[in-house]
Design a protein around this motif. Structure first.
Motif, PDB file in Angstrom:
ATOM      1  N   ALA A  46      -5.202 -94.498 -36.699  1.00 57.87           N
ATOM      2  CA  ALA A  46      -4.273 -95.540 -36.717  1.00 57.87           C
ATOM      3  C   ALA A  46      -3.562 -95.370 -37.506  1.00 57.87           C
ATOM      4  N   THR A  47      -2.104 -95.829 -37.081  1.00 61.44           N
ATOM      5  CA  THR A  47      -1.004 -95.796 -37.856  1.00 61.44           C
ATOM      6  C   THR A  47      -0.759 -97.110 -38.656  1.00 61.44           C
ATOM      7  N   THR A  48      -0.711 -97.142 -39.868  1.00 63.28           N
ATOM      8  CA  THR A  48      -0.523 -98.412 -40.730  1.00 63.28           C
ATOM      9  C   THR A  48       1.010 -98.753 -40.651  1.00 63.28           C
ATOM     10  N   ARG A  49       1.184-100.067 -40.275  1.00 63.08           N
ATOM     11  CA  ARG A  49       2.761-100.535 -40.030  1.00 63.08           C
ATOM     12  C   ARG A  49       3.015-101.161 -41.329  1.00 63.08           C
ATOM     13  N   SER A  50       1.919-102.084 -42.033  1.00 66.91           N
ATOM     14  CA  SER A  50       2.565-102.709 -43.337  1.00 66.91           C
ATOM     15  C   SER A  50       1.063-103.239 -44.081  1.00 66.91           C
ATOM     16  N   VAL A  51       1.313-103.321 -45.295  1.00 63.93           N
ATOM     17  CA  VAL A  51       0.207-103.936 -46.165  1.00 63.93           C
ATOM     18  C   VAL A  51       0.730-104.878 -46.798  1.00 63.93           C
ATOM     19  N   HIS A  52      -0.214-106.036 -46.908  1.00 63.10           N
ATOM     20  CA  HIS A  52       0.279-107.345 -47.725  1.00 63.10           C
ATOM     21  C   HIS A  52      -0.676-107.642 -48.440  1.00 63.10           C
ATOM     22  N   PRO A  53      -0.333-107.990 -49.847  1.00 62.03           N
ATOM     23  CA  PRO A  53      -1.340-108.715 -50.427  1.00 62.03           C
ATOM     24  C   PRO A  53      -1.010-110.106 -50.310  1.00 62.03           C
ATOM     25  N   ALA A  54      -2.246-110.912 -50.182  1.00 62.50           N
ATOM     26  CA  ALA A  54      -2.076-112.232 -49.474  1.00 62.50           C
ATOM     27  C   ALA A  54      -3.243-113.120 -50.242  1.00 62.50           C
ATOM     28  N   LEU A  55      -3.264-114.444 -49.981  1.00 61.35           N
ATOM     29  CA  LEU A  55      -4.134-115.214 -50.372  1.00 61.35           C
ATOM     30  C   LEU A  55      -4.744-115.725 -48.956  1.00 61.35           C
ATOM     31  N   TYR A  56      -6.277-115.397 -48.829  1.00 59.30           N
ATOM     32  CA  TYR A  56      -6.907-115.937 -47.469  1.00 59.30           C
ATOM     33  C   TYR A  56      -7.233-117.350 -48.004  1.00 59.30           C
ATOM     34  N   VAL A  57      -6.980-118.142 -47.149  1.00 56.19           N
ATOM     35  CA  VAL A  57      -7.040-119.930 -47.251  1.00 56.19           C
ATOM     36  C   VAL A  57      -8.482-120.139 -46.195  1.00 56.19           C
ATOM     37  N   ALA A  58      -8.477-119.861 -45.120  1.00 53.16           N
ATOM     38  CA  ALA A  58      -9.617-120.583 -44.208  1.00 53.16           C
ATOM     39  C   ALA A  58      -9.677-119.613 -42.682  1.00 53.16           C
ATOM     40  N   THR A  59     -10.682-119.809 -42.218  1.00 55.27           N
ATOM     41  CA  THR A  59     -10.805-119.849 -40.648  1.00 55.27           C
ATOM     42  C   THR A  59     -11.397-121.097 -40.358  1.00 55.27           C
ATOM     43  N   THR A  60     -10.675-121.376 -39.271  1.00 57.68           N
ATOM     44  CA  THR A  60     -10.928-122.532 -38.558  1.00 57.68           C
ATOM     45  C   THR A  60     -11.218-122.714 -37.077  1.00 57.68           C
ATOM     46  N   ARG A  61     -11.607-123.408 -36.405  1.00 59.65           N
ATOM     47  CA  ARG A  61     -11.594-123.698 -34.862  1.00 59.65           C
ATOM     48  C   ARG A  61     -10.173-123.437 -34.571  1.00 59.65           C
ATOM     49  N   HIS A  62     -10.011-122.952 -33.429  1.00 54.20           N
ATOM     50  CA  HIS A  62      -8.601-122.755 -32.867  1.00 54.20           C
ATOM     51  C   HIS A  62      -7.826-124.190 -32.533  1.00 54.20           C
ATOM     52  N   GLY A  63      -6.897-124.386 -33.232  1.00 53.67           N
ATOM     53  CA  GLY A  63      -6.152-125.468 -32.930  1.00 53.67           C
ATOM     54  C   GLY A  63      -6.650-126.880 -33.589  1.00 53.67           C
ATOM     55  N   GLU A  64      -7.569-126.633 -34.597  1.00 56.23           N
ATOM     56  CA  GLU A  64      -8.038-127.797 -35.554  1.00 56.23           C
ATOM     57  C   GLU A  64      -8.266-127.162 -36.815  1.00 56.23           C
TER      58      GLU A  64
END
Length: 169
Positions: A46-64
């Protein structure tokens, strides 16, 4: 009422609130125990296109955006590295196994302003919509630290190929 009585009432109320919060969180964990994040490595080649440091906030139900899911590995807010490859997206949360979302699981990417526990400037969050093993669509929210949410969403959209089922978001 004496000062000691008032303090005991406040401590008792605080302990009751903590107990109720713990009970609710355990119930959420029990409700979501069957949900699994796709843990795995980035495929060889797999070719890496970009890497970003981030803050993961949450995973929610779609649209909620206010309905947090307790998915193992994606339960708590964390610092993260977001890697976009031509094969999919990898999330490396501190202290957790790598979550790799294949490109065919991705249902869409966009921007958001609000999710559970977080309100930011207009379109400051990245919303990554993807499918669990059972086909349920969920939204994971991240706050990229080195690029705009729009730029990262565009990078993810470039690898996303809409499915024929019409369930893309």
């Amino acid at each position: 009422m004496s000062q000691q009585t008032a303090i005991l009432i406040m401590v008792g109320a605080a302990l009751l609130l903590l107990a109720l919060g713990s009970w609710a969180w355990l119930g959420r964990g029990k409700r979501d125990r069957g949900l699994r994040a796709p843990v795995g490595e980035i495929p060889a080649g797999a070719t890496t296109r970009s890497v970003h440091p981030a803050l993961y906030v949450a995973t929610t139900r779609h649209g909620e955006p206010l309905e947090r899911l307790a998915i193992r590995g994606l339960t708590y807010r964390s610092r993260a590295d977001l890697t976009v490859t031509d094969a999919g997206v990898a999330l490396d949360l501190t202290g957790q196994a790598r979550v790799f979302i294949d490109a065919d699981r991705i249902a869409g990417a966009g921007q958001a302003t609000v999710t559970i526990d977080r309100v930011v400037e207009r379109d400051g969050l990245l919303r990554l919509s993807w499918r669990l093993d059972d086909g349920t669509v969920v939204d994971s929210y991240l706050r990229p630290q080195d690029a705009s949410a729009r730029a990262v969403a565009d990078g993810i959209s470039a690898i996303h190929t809409p499915t024929q089922t019409g369930t893309d978001v």
